[in-house]
Design an enzyme around this catalytic site. Structure first.
Site, PDB file in Angstrom:
ATOM      1  N   ASP A 261       0.838  -1.214   0.000  1.00 40.00           N
ATOM      2  CA  ASP A 261       0.000   0.000   0.000  1.00 40.00           C
ATOM      3  C   ASP A 261       0.864   1.253   0.000  1.00 40.00           C
ATOM      4  O   ASP A 261       2.035   1.222   0.395  1.00 40.00           O
ATOM      5  CB  ASP A 261      -0.931   0.008   1.222  1.00 40.00           C
ATOM      6  CG  ASP A 261      -0.148  -0.037   2.536  1.00 40.00           C
ATOM      7  OD1 ASP A 261       0.912  -0.683   2.566  1.00 40.00           O
ATOM      8  OD2 ASP A 261      -0.598   0.584   3.511  1.00 40.00           O
ATOM      9  N   GLU A 262       0.261   2.347  -0.450  1.00 42.14           N
ATOM     10  CA  GLU A 262       0.809   3.697  -0.306  1.00 42.14           C
ATOM     11  C   GLU A 262       2.272   3.820  -0.734  1.00 42.14           C
ATOM     12  O   GLU A 262       3.077   4.444  -0.037  1.00 42.14           O
ATOM     13  CB  GLU A 262       0.669   4.152   1.158  1.00 42.14           C
ATOM     14  CG  GLU A 262      -0.774   4.218   1.619  1.00 42.14           C
ATOM     15  CD  GLU A 262      -0.923   4.737   3.048  1.00 42.14           C
ATOM     16  OE1 GLU A 262      -1.813   5.562   3.263  1.00 42.14           O
ATOM     17  OE2 GLU A 262      -0.153   4.311   3.936  1.00 42.14           O
ATOM     18  N   VAL A 263       2.610   3.224  -1.844  1.00 42.83           N
ATOM     19  CA  VAL A 263       3.982   3.393  -2.343  1.00 42.83           C
ATOM     20  C   VAL A 263       4.076   4.780  -2.987  1.00 42.83           C
ATOM     21  O   VAL A 263       3.265   5.133  -3.835  1.00 42.83           O
ATOM     22  CB  VAL A 263       4.337   2.307  -3.380  1.00 42.83           C
ATOM     23  CG1 VAL A 263       5.748   2.525  -3.910  1.00 42.83           C
ATOM     24  CG2 VAL A 263       4.192   0.923  -2.757  1.00 42.83           C
TER      25      VAL A 263
END
Ligand SMILES: *[C@@H]1O[C@H](CO)[C@@H](O)[C@H](O)[C@H]1NC(C)=O
Ligand SMILES: *[C@@H]1O[C@H](CO)[C@@H](O)[C@H](O)[C@H]1NC(C)=O
Ligand SMILES: *[C@@H]1O[C@H](CO)[C@@H](O)[C@H](O)[C@H]1NC(C)=O
Ligand SMILES: *[C@@H]1O[C@H](CO)[C@@H](O)[C@H](O)[C@H]1NC(C)=O
Ligand SMILES: *[C@@H]1O[C@H](CO)[C@@H](O)[C@H](O)[C@H]1NC(C)=O
Ligand SMILES: *[C@@H]1O[C@H](CO)[C@@H](O)[C@H](O)[C@H]1NC(C)=O
Length: 606
Positions: free
Chosen positions: A376-378
Site C-alpha cells: 500500500d501507499e507506495v
C-alpha cells in the site's frame, strides 16, 4: 425456525448469541450447569468416544481412571500426527477441541457476569432451589478434519455447527470439523450467566441453533509497529477475536517506524530497527502467538509491508532504503514520517528479501496458508532519490514493481504459502497478479467491485467504516503559522467510526451477484499511531465485534433488510460484558438505563 423468546421480567432481554446465528430458537426454562458436567466427545468414527469432565482439574483424575482404555487410542492418533511431519507444531483438531473445552469451563465458571444490566430495576435472579442441572455435553464430529484444519485456505474448513439444549439438560453440539465444534462451544458459553450467590445458569432452555458463517475470511488487523505491544496484549486481542468467531488475525508486524520482528538470519534488523533492542518478538514468541491463534481456529496472517512502509530497515541496512527520513517535507516522499522505501532496482534488495523470506516463511508455514506482502501507499517520488532508478515516471517504475512482486510471490509460493497484497498493487500499479493472490481492499466500495471485476479474490474493509483508528484527530503537531488551516485538527478519516457505522458496512456493496463469491470476507483494522497497550482494548472492542457480526451473519437480515440496531445493541452490550468478564477492557456502548430495558433508548420505532 421461529423465535420462541418471550420477554418477561424474568428472562434476559437479549437473545444471547453474538454474532447472531443463522437459526436460533430458545425457550424460557432455567437450567443450571455444574463444573463437573460430563463431556462425551465422539470423533468421526463412533468407536472414538472419549469421556471427560468439563472442569480441567477433574478431567485429569478422571482421565487417569480410564487411562488404560484410552491410552491405545491416544497413542495411535499421536503416532498419526507425528508421522505426518516430525517438525510440525501445527495444532490438531483434537488440540483445538481440548483447548475450547478448557476455555468453555473458564468462561462459564471463572469469567462470567451477573446480568443485572439487562433487566429492569427490581429484577430477581433465578432461584437455585429445585434446580435442574445440565447432565452432559455431547460433542460429535461428523467428518474427519481436513489436513489443514488449523491453517486452511479460505473455505477449506466448514465452521458450521448445530447446538441443542433440551429442557431436561442434554447438550449436543455437532459439526463437520473441529473448528465447528469450537464455534459451537463459544455459542454455548453465551447461554450462561453467573449467579450472585455462586453457580451458573441459563434462562433460555430449550435451545436449538443451526449456524454457519456468511464469509470465509473474517479478520482483525493489528498494527504492532507504530507502537509496541507485548505478547500478552496480542494474545488477549486474539482471544477476543476468537470469542467473536473471527477466524483470521492479521498481524501488521513491521512498518517504517519500527521493526520488532526478530529474523535470526538478519539479526540487526530487529536489534537496530526495533524501538529498543528488547522490544522485539523472538522466534519463540512469534511461534507462541501463531499457535495461540491457530489452536482457537484463528489463522494468523503475517504481513511484512513493502516496498513502502519499510524505513525501519534503514537502521540495519541503510543501503537498501531510498529517501530515508526526508525532513521537514516528508509528505512529498511518504504518507507518514519517516519516509523511505526499499530500492526498486537493487540486487542487494533481492538478496535481502531472499534471506528474509527463507528465514521467516518456514516459521509461518506450520500455522498459516498465507503471507501478506503489503504494497500500500507506495510513493513514486521516493524513487527519484533511489540511486538504482532515479525516476518517478510510472512507465519506468511499473515494470520494476512487477518484477519486485513476481520475485516476492514466487518465493512465497515456493515456500508453500499464498500471497495477499494491498489493492494498490492491482489498481494503481496495474500489476499482473497470480489468480491465487488475495487482494486486500481498503479505499472504497468501488475498489472492491473493480477487483472482483478483474477476477480477483478480495478482502473488504473500507476505511470509512472499518478503520478503527479514525476520528481520534490528528497525531501530527502543527506549527502556529499553519495551525489555523488545520483547525479543528480532524484526521483524514474522521469522524470516529462508532459501532453503528461499523455495523452498517456491507462488504458486498456494489458487487454484482455473480461476482460475490470472490468477496472472501474482510477485516477491521487497528492502525496504531494513537493506540498502544493502554487503550487497545477499548479502541478495538466492541467495535470489531460489530464487524465480526457483519462477517459471520451478513450485513442483511433474513428478509434481506439492513440489520436492526435495536436487535443488535442489547446483544452487543451483552458481548461487551462477556469480554470485560474475560479481562478485555471493551467500551460500553450504552448506559445501563438503556440496556435495562432495550426499548427505551431508541428512535423511530413505529
Ligand atoms: C474412521 O474410519 C475410517 C474407515 O475405517 C478410516 O478411514 C478413518 O481414518 C477413521 N477416522 C479416524 C478419525 O480415525
Ligand atoms: C455438515 O455438512 C452437511 C453436508 O455436507 C451439511 O448439510 C450440514 O449443514 C453441515 N453442518 C452441520 C452442522 O451438520
Ligand atoms: C536497473 O539496474 C540495471 C543494472 O544496474 C540497469 O542496467 C538498469 O538501467 C536499471 N533500470 C532502471 C530503470 O534504472
Ligand atoms: C495504471 O493505469 C492507469 C490508467 O491507465 C494510469 O493512470 C497509471 O499511471 C498506471 N500506473 C502505473 C504505475 O503505470
Ligand atoms: C442500508 O444500509 C446501507 C449501507 O449503510 C445504506 O446505504 C442504505 O441506505 C440502507 N438501506 C435502508 C433501506 O435503510
Ligand atoms: C420497558 O419500556 C417500555 C417503554 O417505555 C415500557 O412500556 C415497559 O413497561 C418497560 N418494561 C419494563 C420491564 O420496565
Amino acid at each position: 425456525m421461529k423465535h420462541l423468546l418471550f420477554v418477561s421480567s424474568l428472562v434476559s432481554l437479549a437473545l444471547a448469541i453474538w454474532p447472531k446465528p443463522v437459526e436460533i430458537s430458545v425457550g424460557q426454562t432455567v437450567l443450571w450447569i455444574a463444573e463437573d458436567v460430563t463431556v462425551n466427545w465422539a470423533g468421526a468414527n463412533a468407536s472414538d468416544v472419549r469421556s471427560t469432565y468439563l472442569n480441567p482439574s477433574r478431567s485429569q483424575s478422571y482421565l487417569s481412571e480410564i487411562y488404560n482404555s484410552f491410552l491405545t487410542i491416544f497413542l495411535q492418533s499421536y503416532e498419526r500426527k507425528r508421522g505426518d511431519d516430525e517438525e510440525s507444531e501445527t495444532p490438531s483438531g483434537d488440540d483445538m477441541v481440548d483447548y475450547a473445552l478448557k476455555n468453555t469451563w473458564n468462561t462459564i465458571f471463572k469469567h462470567n457476569f451477573v446480568p443485572w444490566k439487562f433487566h429492569p430495576r427490581g429484577w430477581e435472579e433465578p432461584d437455585a432451589g429445585d434446580a435442574t442441572y445440565i447432565s452432559n455435553i455431547d460433542l460429535t464430529l461428523l467428518k474427519d478434519d481436513p489436513d489443514d484444519v488449523a491453517k486452511p485456505l479460505a473455505g477449506e474448513v466448514d465452521e458450521s455447527y448445530t447446538l441443542s439444549l433440551t429442557e431436561d439438560g442434554v447438550v449436543s453440539i455437532s459439526a463437520n470439523s473441529s473448528v465447528g465444534l469450537v464455534r459451537g462451544l463459544s455459542s454455548f458459553t453465551q447461554l450462561f450467566f453467573e449467579h450472585s450467590q455462586g453457580g451458573a445458569y441459563t434462562t433460555l432452555a430449550p435451545v436449538a441453533i443451526f449456524d454457519e458463517p456468511k464469509f470465509k475470511h473474517r479478520g482483525l488487523n493489528l498494527d504492532v509497529s507504530r507502537n509496541w505491544f507485548s505478547v500478552k496484549d496480542i494474545k488477549r486481542t486474539i482471544d477476543a477475536a476468537a470469542y467473536n468467531k473471527l477466524n483470521r488475525f492479521h498481524l501488521h508486524i513491521t512498518d517504517s517506524q519500527s521493526w520488532p520482528l526478530e529474523i535470526p538470519a538478519l539479526p540487526d534488523l530487529a536489534s537496530k530497527g526495533a524501538y529498543r533492542p528488547d522490544l522485539t518478538y523472538s522466534p519463540a514468541q512469534f511461534k507462541e502467538i501463531q499457535y495461540h491463534a491457530a489452536v482457537q481456529g484463528v489463522e494468523m496472517v503475517t504481513e511484512i509491508d513493502m516496498p513502502g512502509h519499510t524505513s525501519s530497515i534503514w537502521f540495519a541496512y541503510p543501503e537498501l532504503i531510498a529517501a530515508f527520513n526526508q525532513q521537514p517535507d516528508w509528505d512529498t516522499w511518504a504518507a507518514e514520517p519517516p519516509s523511505g522505501t526499499l530500492k526498486l532496482n537493487s540486487s542487494k534488495v533481492s538478496d535481502f528479501l531472499d534471506t528474509l523470506f527463507d528465514d521467516l516463511l518456514p516459521r509461518v508455514y506450520p500455522y498459516s496458508a498465507y503471507f501478506h506482502t503489503g504494497g500500500d501507499e507506495v510513493n513514486k517520488n521516493a524513487y527519484k532519490l533511489d540511486d538504482t532508478v532515479r525516476s518517478s515516471d510510472p512507465a519506468v517504475l511499473q515494470p520494476l514493481m512487477q518484477k519486485f512482486i513476481d520475485r516476492n510471490h514466487d518465493q512465497v509460493r515456493a515456500l508453500g504459502l499464498t500471497p495477499i497484497v494491498w489493492e494498490e498493487m492491482l489498481l494503481d500499479w496495474n500489476l499482473t497478479l497470480g489468480n491465487d493472490v488475495i487482494v486486500q481492499s481498503w479505499q472504497s466500495d468501488q475498489a472492491v467491485a473493480t477487483i472482483v471485476e478483474k477476477g480477483h479474490k478480495v478482502l473488504a474493509g473500507n476505511y470509512n467504516y472499518w478503520y478503527l483508528d479514525c476520528g481520534k484527530g490528528q497525531w501530527l503537531n502543527f506549527d502556529p503559522s499553519v495551525a489555523a488551516q488545520y483547525w479543528p485538527f480532524n484526521d483524514y478519516c474522521a469522524p470516529f467510526h462508532n459501532w453503528r457505522l461499523v455495523y452498517s458496512y456491507d462488504p458486498l456493496t456494489g458487487v454484482p451477484k455473480d461476482k460475490q463469491h470472490l468477496v472472501l470476507g474482510g477485516e477491521a483494522h487497528m492502525w496504531a499511531e494513537q493506540t498502544d497497550p493502554i487503550n487497545v482494548d477499548r479502541m478495538v472492542w466492541p467495535r470489531a465485534a460489530a464487524a465480526a457480526e457483519v462477517l459471520w451473519s451478513g450485513a442483511k437480515d433474513e428478509n434481506g433488510k439492513n440489520r436492526s440496531q435495536i436487535d443488535a445493541a442489547p446483544r452487543l452490550s451483552e458481548m461487551r460484558e462477556r469480554l470485560v468478564a474475560k479481562g478485555i477492557g471493551a467500551e460500553p456502548i450504552q448506559m445501563s438505563f438503556c440496556t435495562m430495558n432495550g426499548t427505551q433508548c431508541a428512535l423511530g420505532i413505529k
